[in-house]
Design a protein around this motif. Structure first.
Motif, PDB file in Angstrom:
ATOM      1  N   TRP A  35      42.673  -6.536   1.624  1.00 34.42           N
ATOM      2  CA  TRP A  35      42.872  -5.842   0.355  1.00 34.42           C
ATOM      3  C   TRP A  35      43.955  -6.485  -0.524  1.00 34.42           C
ATOM      4  O   TRP A  35      44.203  -6.044  -1.641  1.00 34.42           O
ATOM      5  N   THR A  88      47.093  -9.366  -6.207  1.00 33.01           N
ATOM      6  CA  THR A  88      46.095  -8.345  -6.511  1.00 33.01           C
ATOM      7  C   THR A  88      45.871  -7.480  -5.268  1.00 33.01           C
ATOM      8  O   THR A  88      45.687  -8.006  -4.167  1.00 33.01           O
ATOM      9  N   THR A  90      43.310  -4.571  -3.955  1.00 35.77           N
ATOM     10  CA  THR A  90      42.019  -3.934  -4.217  1.00 35.77           C
ATOM     11  C   THR A  90      41.726  -2.960  -3.086  1.00 35.77           C
ATOM     12  O   THR A  90      41.635  -3.360  -1.920  1.00 35.77           O
ATOM     13  N   THR A  98      36.608   2.134  -7.108  1.00 36.63           N
ATOM     14  CA  THR A  98      37.521   1.150  -6.519  1.00 36.63           C
ATOM     15  C   THR A  98      38.722   0.981  -7.446  1.00 36.63           C
ATOM     16  O   THR A  98      38.583   0.979  -8.660  1.00 36.63           O
ATOM     17  N   SER A  99      39.895   0.820  -6.867  1.00 36.40           N
ATOM     18  CA  SER A  99      41.128   0.596  -7.623  1.00 36.40           C
ATOM     19  C   SER A  99      41.577  -0.856  -7.422  1.00 36.40           C
ATOM     20  O   SER A  99      41.631  -1.348  -6.286  1.00 36.40           O
ATOM     21  N   ARG A 100      41.865  -1.516  -8.546  1.00 33.13           N
ATOM     22  CA  ARG A 100      42.378  -2.887  -8.456  1.00 33.13           C
ATOM     23  C   ARG A 100      43.674  -2.952  -9.263  1.00 33.13           C
ATOM     24  O   ARG A 100      43.683  -2.704 -10.470  1.00 33.13           O
ATOM     25  N   THR A 101      44.765  -3.300  -8.603  1.00 34.78           N
ATOM     26  CA  THR A 101      46.067  -3.444  -9.245  1.00 34.78           C
ATOM     27  C   THR A 101      46.466  -4.915  -9.179  1.00 34.78           C
ATOM     28  O   THR A 101      46.523  -5.501  -8.100  1.00 34.78           O
ATOM     29  N   THR A 102      46.728  -5.488 -10.341  1.00 39.02           N
ATOM     30  CA  THR A 102      47.159  -6.877 -10.417  1.00 39.02           C
ATOM     31  C   THR A 102      48.578  -6.903 -10.983  1.00 39.02           C
ATOM     32  O   THR A 102      48.878  -6.195 -11.941  1.00 39.02           O
TER      33      THR A 102
END
Length: 170
Positions: A35, A88, A90, A98-102
């Protein structure tokens, strides 16, 4: 009204330039977990340039009002350091969301130095500034800069078809 110019007037001045440039960077990527993805780069860019000119004493030019020897030099160097880091995350929130933090940051530090010198009245046979009678120009400048920036971006992904994004940047 232009003075008459002889072909020798264009070939008498001696001039040359020297440029040295170096660019080095190292980058890497890591995936410590399924992840999490990380990346980073470190680099340096170096430029050193010198422009020089010289007219021997006694070389009379129609475009120059004096027969004194002349010498000029302009030197500049610039060094830029860069560090860039990001990642990132994910994660599934539900089976359809779905959560994606960059996130990331970049640091850039630059140094610039320039020097300009011009002199006249070189004695016969002299090429260096130490043999000059008069300095007509002497300028030196320094510039230092540093920039730090960061960002974070959040994306919600619904069924891999709808993307909702919000971000903060500095």
């Amino acid at each position: 009204d232009q003075p008459d110019q002889r072909p020798a007037d264009f070939f008498t001045p001696k001039g040359w330039s020297t440029v040295v440039r170096g660019l080095v960077s190292v980058g890497g990527n890591a995936r410590p977990a399924s992840w999490l993805a990380l990346r980073g780069t470190v680099g340096v860019d170096y430029i050193d340039r010198t422009d020089e000119s010289w007219i021997r004493a006694g070389d009379v030019l129609n475009v120059t009002p004096t027969s004194d020897g002349q010498r000029g030099q302009y030197a500049a160097n610039t060094t830029t350091y860069t560090v860039d880091f990001g990642g990132t995350v994910t994660l599934p929130v539900t089976n359809i969301l779905t959560s994606r933090t960059t996130f990331g940051s970049q640091y850039v530090r630059g140094y610039q130095r320039s020097l300009a010198v011009a002199a006249t009245g070189l004695a016969a046979g002299q090429q260096s500034f130490t043999g000059a009678r008069t300095f007509t120009k002497h300028e030196e400048a320094f510039n230092h800069s540093a920039i730090l920036g960061w960002y974070i971006e959040q994306t919600g992904i619904l069924r891999d078809r709808l993307f909702m994004t919000a971000a903060l940047r500095q």
